[in-house]
Design a protein around this motif. Structure first.
Motif, short mmCIF file in Angstrom:
data_model
loop_
_atom_site.label_atom_id
_atom_site.label_comp_id
_atom_site.label_asym_id
_atom_site.label_seq_id
_atom_site.Cartn_x
_atom_site.Cartn_y
_atom_site.Cartn_z
N GLU A 204 0.82 -1.22 0.00
CA GLU A 204 0.00 0.00 0.00
C GLU A 204 0.85 1.27 0.00
O GLU A 204 0.39 2.34 -0.40
CB GLU A 204 -0.93 0.01 1.21
CG GLU A 204 -0.21 0.03 2.54
CD GLU A 204 -1.13 -0.15 3.73
OE1 GLU A 204 -0.86 0.48 4.77
OE2 GLU A 204 -2.10 -0.91 3.62
N LYS A 207 4.68 3.41 -4.64
CA LYS A 207 4.26 4.44 -5.59
C LYS A 207 4.23 3.84 -7.00
O LYS A 207 5.17 3.13 -7.40
CB LYS A 207 5.23 5.63 -5.58
CG LYS A 207 5.44 6.25 -4.20
CD LYS A 207 4.17 6.89 -3.67
CE LYS A 207 4.43 7.56 -2.31
NZ LYS A 207 3.18 8.10 -1.73
N ILE A 208 3.17 4.11 -7.74
CA ILE A 208 3.07 3.62 -9.11
C ILE A 208 2.67 4.78 -10.04
O ILE A 208 2.16 5.80 -9.59
CB ILE A 208 2.02 2.49 -9.24
CG1 ILE A 208 0.63 2.97 -8.79
CG2 ILE A 208 2.45 1.27 -8.44
CD1 ILE A 208 -0.48 1.98 -9.04
N ASN A 210 0.56 6.69 -13.12
CA ASN A 210 -0.86 6.78 -13.44
C ASN A 210 -1.26 5.65 -14.38
O ASN A 210 -0.52 5.30 -15.31
CB ASN A 210 -1.17 8.13 -14.10
CG ASN A 210 -1.06 9.29 -13.12
OD1 ASN A 210 -1.25 9.10 -11.92
ND2 ASN A 210 -0.73 10.47 -13.62
N ILE A 211 -2.43 5.09 -14.13
CA ILE A 211 -2.90 3.95 -14.93
C ILE A 211 -3.70 4.46 -16.13
O ILE A 211 -4.64 5.26 -15.97
CB ILE A 211 -3.77 3.02 -14.07
CG1 ILE A 211 -2.97 2.53 -12.86
CG2 ILE A 211 -4.28 1.85 -14.88
CD1 ILE A 211 -3.78 1.72 -11.86
N LYS A 488 -10.05 -0.27 -11.59
CA LYS A 488 -8.90 0.58 -11.27
C LYS A 488 -8.34 0.25 -9.89
O LYS A 488 -7.12 0.20 -9.70
CB LYS A 488 -9.31 2.05 -11.33
CG LYS A 488 -8.15 3.01 -11.18
CD LYS A 488 -8.57 4.44 -11.44
CE LYS A 488 -7.37 5.38 -11.37
NZ LYS A 488 -7.76 6.79 -11.65
N SER A 492 -4.65 -1.31 -9.43
CA SER A 492 -3.73 -0.52 -8.61
C SER A 492 -3.09 -1.39 -7.52
O SER A 492 -1.88 -1.34 -7.29
CB SER A 492 -4.48 0.65 -7.98
OG SER A 492 -3.64 1.37 -7.11
N LYS A 493 -3.91 -2.21 -6.87
CA LYS A 493 -3.39 -3.11 -5.83
C LYS A 493 -2.38 -4.09 -6.42
O LYS A 493 -1.32 -4.36 -5.81
CB LYS A 493 -4.54 -3.89 -5.19
CG LYS A 493 -5.35 -3.10 -4.19
CD LYS A 493 -6.38 -4.01 -3.52
CE LYS A 493 -7.16 -3.26 -2.45
NZ LYS A 493 -8.16 -4.12 -1.78
N LYS A 496 0.94 -2.27 -7.29
CA LYS A 496 1.68 -1.94 -6.07
C LYS A 496 2.33 -3.18 -5.46
O LYS A 496 3.45 -3.14 -4.97
CB LYS A 496 0.75 -1.27 -5.05
CG LYS A 496 0.36 0.15 -5.41
CD LYS A 496 -0.46 0.80 -4.30
CE LYS A 496 -0.73 2.26 -4.61
NZ LYS A 496 -1.42 2.95 -3.51
#
Length: 628
Positions: A204, A207-208, A210-211, A488, A492-493, A496
């Motif tokens: 959590e 940092k990633i 933008n999707i 999304k 995102s999970k 990460k």
């Protein structure tokens, strides 16, 4: 029979350890050859015959009912014999009783005998037959065996056979010897300790970038099975709330006073002391430590320097008189707060004790607890009223009355929900406050359409409920635009977590190439932690996951291992390998005992299989199928 046993010699007591084969309590003292247990012939009341012995329907059903009680509560629905066969509960209960009967047959075949004295002692020492003073009650004995459908003679004979079986089983167990070479090798494998330094990478916090919409669509197309709408159900529930009925009832002062007298002893808080302790083996060391503390040196510092103890080692927490060694307890309870004792001798060694804080004896007065007890009694009466209504409710249901009609006849609350989900939310996202009981929701989503469920206990066991589902909206595949927000979130999970795994791999590669673990961890802004030494068989699973422990015990000092746990990635470096426990005779003896116990279970299982070939086993499925 019992009178005869009681008048027998009182000098001989048979002591046995049955262990794994004692699967039931009162029911385990089985009745063989007892007819008419359920009002039918012996053939109709027998679920199985094993050699010369029979297993009665009542005996089987008692064990089966106890084994399925928890699953009934969990499912919120009944578990008939047909379903129980599918889940394996019928076979489990039957197998347990058959195994016991096999061993009893063999005990009879070997001619093992048990004296009247031994049977008498077994019955007289059974806690089930003791009164409030802990004394054997003949009245209680007769009542309990009568309620179970047994005669005094048949119960005594069943106990005699059980003791004979225990004698045989204990003989098998005591004859088992674990060879020295196995003791040593298994001890080295299982008692070796290791410790690690480790870091936890929480996905959590990663940092990633933008999707993009293309990434989202690709993830959706590859994982369509993850994006379905919720299942919704419309339901009506009759709610028998014990708190509601409690409001209509009264409690007398005498009832409250009686409950207070019954619990008076448990309401007393004994005097307690919060202690720190340094424990050493010899007086000379104890005197050295005591003198340093008298010279104003810090207690914890001295404990660390002189005895190698940590803060956790010296903190004893709160202790009552009964929790301390008898020989030193008076001296400890005479200390003032902040005072340190002189060396005190007990069977454990020499103690230097510091009193941190104390609590005096406290008795809760009647006035402070009266209102709480009054409410408790009221609720219990409310529960009794609810269960008294259960029979009437079942009669009305069987007569075809609707939920609405029953609600009016019995003055029972009827609650409704239109399109509710498993978590108690409606289609518009709001909560239906009437349907927040987990047991009711679980029951509702286990029911068939338009078929009333079973009467279940509601949360906190404060009443009963029964539901009927009149509409089911099945889950449907969501289109991309309907699930975009969830897509999304899930992507995102995943990204990460992938980032956390890559970071863990980079840390391992850098350490493998010679970098210092602490320096590498510092670069990545992670907190390094350590754990107490642990073994294979007693892992500190609260901090280190089991799969990682397996890797640690396959590695050498300095090796780095990686493991995943939920949304975290753990990186651990092996820093110590300790073989002290392998050389400790007491630890080795305890370990060998555990090995012996495990081998005994396996040996008895093999013996049971051999007995199955020796003694004929007949199962009466027709009788079992009728026991609903």
């Amino acid at each position: 029979m019992l009178t005869t046993l009681r008048n027998s010699s009182k000098n001989t007591i048979l002591k046995f350890t049955l262990g794994v084969l004692l699967t039931v309590l009162i029911v385990s003292f089985a009745m063989w050859g007892t007819e008419d247990l359920i009002g039918v012939s012996k053939k109709q009341s027998t679920v199985a015959s094993v050699g010369k012995l029979d297993i009665s329907a009542k005996e089987f059903y008692s064990l089966y009912s106890r084994q399925t009680e928890e699953i009934r509560k969990l499912l919120g629905s009944s578990l008939d014999i047909k379903k129980s066969r599918e889940f394996g509960y019928v076979d489990r209960a039957l197998s347990s009783l058959v195994n016991r009967a096999l061993f009893n047959n063999e005990a009879l075949s070997l001619g093992l005998s048990v004296s009247d004295n031994n049977v008498r002692d077994k019955i007289l020492k059974d806690d089930a037959f003791k009164d409030d003073l802990g004394q054997f009650s003949e009245l209680m004995f007769r009542q309990l065996i009568s309620e179970s459908g047994y005669t005094e003679d048949s119960y005594v004979e069943g106990t005699r056979q059980d003791l004979a079986r225990e004698q045989m089983v204990e003989t098998i167990r005591s004859s088992l010897i674990v060879p020295e070479v196995i003791q040593q090798n298994l001890g080295e494998y299982n008692l070796q300790e290791r410790s690690v330094d480790y870091v936890t990478i929480k996905s959590e916090n990663e940092k990633i970038k933008n999707i993009s919409i293309d990434q989202l669509k690709k993830f959706y197309n590859e994982n369509k099975d993850k994006f379905y709408s919720e299942e919704f159900r419309s339901v009506k529930t009759l709610l028998l709330d014990a708190k509601k009925y409690a409001k209509k009832l009264t409690v007398t002062d005498e009832e409250v006073e009686l409950l207070y007298e019954e619990r008076k002893e448990s309401l007393i808080e004994p005097e307690q002391r919060f202690l720190q302790q340094i424990l050493v083996d010899d007086l000379k060391n104890a005197e050295t430590i005591s003198q340093k503390i008298k010279n104003k040196q810090d207690f914890e510092s001295v404990a660390k320097e002189e005895a190698g103890l940590t803060t956790d080692d010296i903190n004893l927490g709160w202790n009552t008189r009964s929790e301390l060694p008898e020989g030193i307890v008076d001296s400890i309870f005479k200390l003032n707060v902040g005072e340190v004792s002189s060396p005190l001798k007990s069977t454990f060694g020499w103690h230097i004790v510091k009193l941190i804080e104390k609590k005096e004896r406290k008795e809760v007065p009647f006035n402070d607890i009266e209102e709480k007890f009054r409410k408790e009694i009221l609720l219990e009466k409310g529960k009794e009223a609810v269960f008294d209504l259960q029979d009437e409710l079942e009669d009305l249901l069987s007569s075809g009355n609707t939920f609405e009609e029953i609600s009016e006849i019995l003055d029972i609350k009827l609650i409704r929900a239109k399109k509710i989900s498993r978590n108690g939310t409606l289609a518009d996202g709001s909560k239906n406050e009437d349907f927040q009981d987990e047991r009711i929701l679980r029951s509702v989503f286990n029911q068939e359409l338009n078929i009333e469920g079973n009467i279940i206990n509601i949360d906190k066991d404060e009443g009963l409920a029964i539901s009927i589902v009149d509409e089911i909206i099945e889950p449907k595949q969501l289109e991309f635009n309907q699930a975009e927000k969830d897509i999304k979130l899930q992507l995102s999970k995943k990204l990460k977590f992938d980032s956390a795994k890559k970071k863990a791999q980079r840390i391992k590669e850098m350490v493998d190439q010679g970098a210092d673990f602490k320096d590498v961890v510092k670069i990545h802004s992670l907190e390094i932690r350590g754990v107490k030494p642990f073994t294979r068989i007693l892992p500190d699973s609260s901090e280190i996951p089991i799969p990682l422990i397996s890797k640690i015990f396959e590695s050498d000092i300095g090796d780095v291992n990686i493991s995943e746990r939920g949304d975290e990635v753990i990186v651990a470096k092996t820093v110590e390998i300790i073989d002290d426990l392998v050389k400790n005779n007491d630890e080795l003896k305890q370990f060998v005992k555990r090995v012996k116990d495990d081998l005994t279970v396996d040996l008895l299982a093999q013996f049971s299989e051999a007995l199955r070939k020796k003694y004929k086993i007949t199962i009466n499925d027709d009788v079992i199928n009728q026991l609903n």
